[in-house]
Design a protein around this motif. Structure first.
Motif, PDB file in Angstrom:
ATOM      1  N   ASP A  21       1.158  -2.274   4.546  1.00 28.69           N
ATOM      2  CA  ASP A  21       0.022  -2.875   5.213  1.00 28.69           C
ATOM      3  C   ASP A  21      -1.249  -2.843   4.379  1.00 28.69           C
ATOM      4  O   ASP A  21      -2.082  -3.718   4.476  1.00 28.69           O
ATOM      5  CB  ASP A  21      -0.233  -2.186   6.557  1.00 28.69           C
ATOM      6  CG  ASP A  21       0.875  -2.473   7.552  1.00 28.69           C
ATOM      7  OD1 ASP A  21       1.553  -3.496   7.402  1.00 28.69           O
ATOM      8  OD2 ASP A  21       1.044  -1.681   8.476  1.00 28.69           O
ATOM      9  N   GLU A  69      -4.152   0.910   5.172  1.00 26.37           N
ATOM     10  CA  GLU A  69      -4.801  -0.317   5.608  1.00 26.37           C
ATOM     11  C   GLU A  69      -6.301  -0.088   5.718  1.00 26.37           C
ATOM     12  O   GLU A  69      -6.751   0.923   6.245  1.00 26.37           O
ATOM     13  CB  GLU A  69      -4.232  -0.767   6.958  1.00 26.37           C
ATOM     14  CG  GLU A  69      -4.745  -2.107   7.397  1.00 26.37           C
ATOM     15  CD  GLU A  69      -4.063  -2.610   8.649  1.00 26.37           C
ATOM     16  OE1 GLU A  69      -4.429  -3.693   9.102  1.00 26.37           O
ATOM     17  OE2 GLU A  69      -3.173  -1.913   9.175  1.00 26.37           O
ATOM     18  N   THR A  97       0.250  -7.220  -1.150  1.00 25.08           N
ATOM     19  CA  THR A  97       0.870  -6.488  -0.045  1.00 25.08           C
ATOM     20  C   THR A  97       1.856  -7.422   0.625  1.00 25.08           C
ATOM     21  O   THR A  97       1.890  -8.621   0.342  1.00 25.08           O
ATOM     22  CB  THR A  97      -0.173  -6.001   0.984  1.00 25.08           C
ATOM     23  OG1 THR A  97      -0.833  -7.156   1.528  1.00 25.08           O
ATOM     24  CG2 THR A  97      -1.193  -5.086   0.339  1.00 25.08           C
ATOM     25  N   GLY A  99       1.911  -8.834   3.443  1.00 29.67           N
ATOM     26  CA  GLY A  99       1.273  -9.961   4.118  1.00 29.67           C
ATOM     27  C   GLY A  99       0.661 -10.973   3.169  1.00 29.67           C
ATOM     28  O   GLY A  99       0.272 -12.048   3.565  1.00 29.67           O
TER      29      GLY A  99
END
Length: 103
Positions: A21, A69, A97, A99
């Motif tokens: 994350d 994160e 990352t 994402g």
């Protein structure tokens, strides 16, 4: 024994998902030639607030840092800790990352 293996696998998968994350950084470090050297660099870097994990690849002279994160790392922070461990920071790049992966 089988249950233990499944629990261990589950814990590893959770850890990998959790650290995916935050941002990831890749440091090129000169002079890291053995596991003892890598442990010294890892120990110094883990002292920086927000770092989730540190993994050294001796063959490539690469250290990969996974942040929590919302946390970030500056090149100056990384350089200071690497030099305190007795090594030289060659490169500093922010990786992707989960994402942010490119298609």
């Amino acid at each position: 024994m089988r249950i233990f293996r499944l629990l261990l696998l589950g814990a590893c998968l959770l850890a990998a998902a959790a650290r995916a994350d935050g941002p990831q950084y890749r440091l090129g470090v000169d002079g890291v030639a053995c596991a003892f050297c890598a442990a010294g660099v890892e120990k110094r870097l883990k002292g920086i607030e927000g770092i989730e994990s540190v993994e050294a690849d001796l063959g490539k002279g690469l250290v990969v840092i996974h942040m929590r994160e919302g946390a970030s790392l500056t090149e100056e922070q990384a350089r200071e800790q690497v030099e305190k461990a007795g090594f030289s920071l060659r490169t500093f790049t922010r990786g992707e990352t989960r994402g942010e992966e490119k298609s």
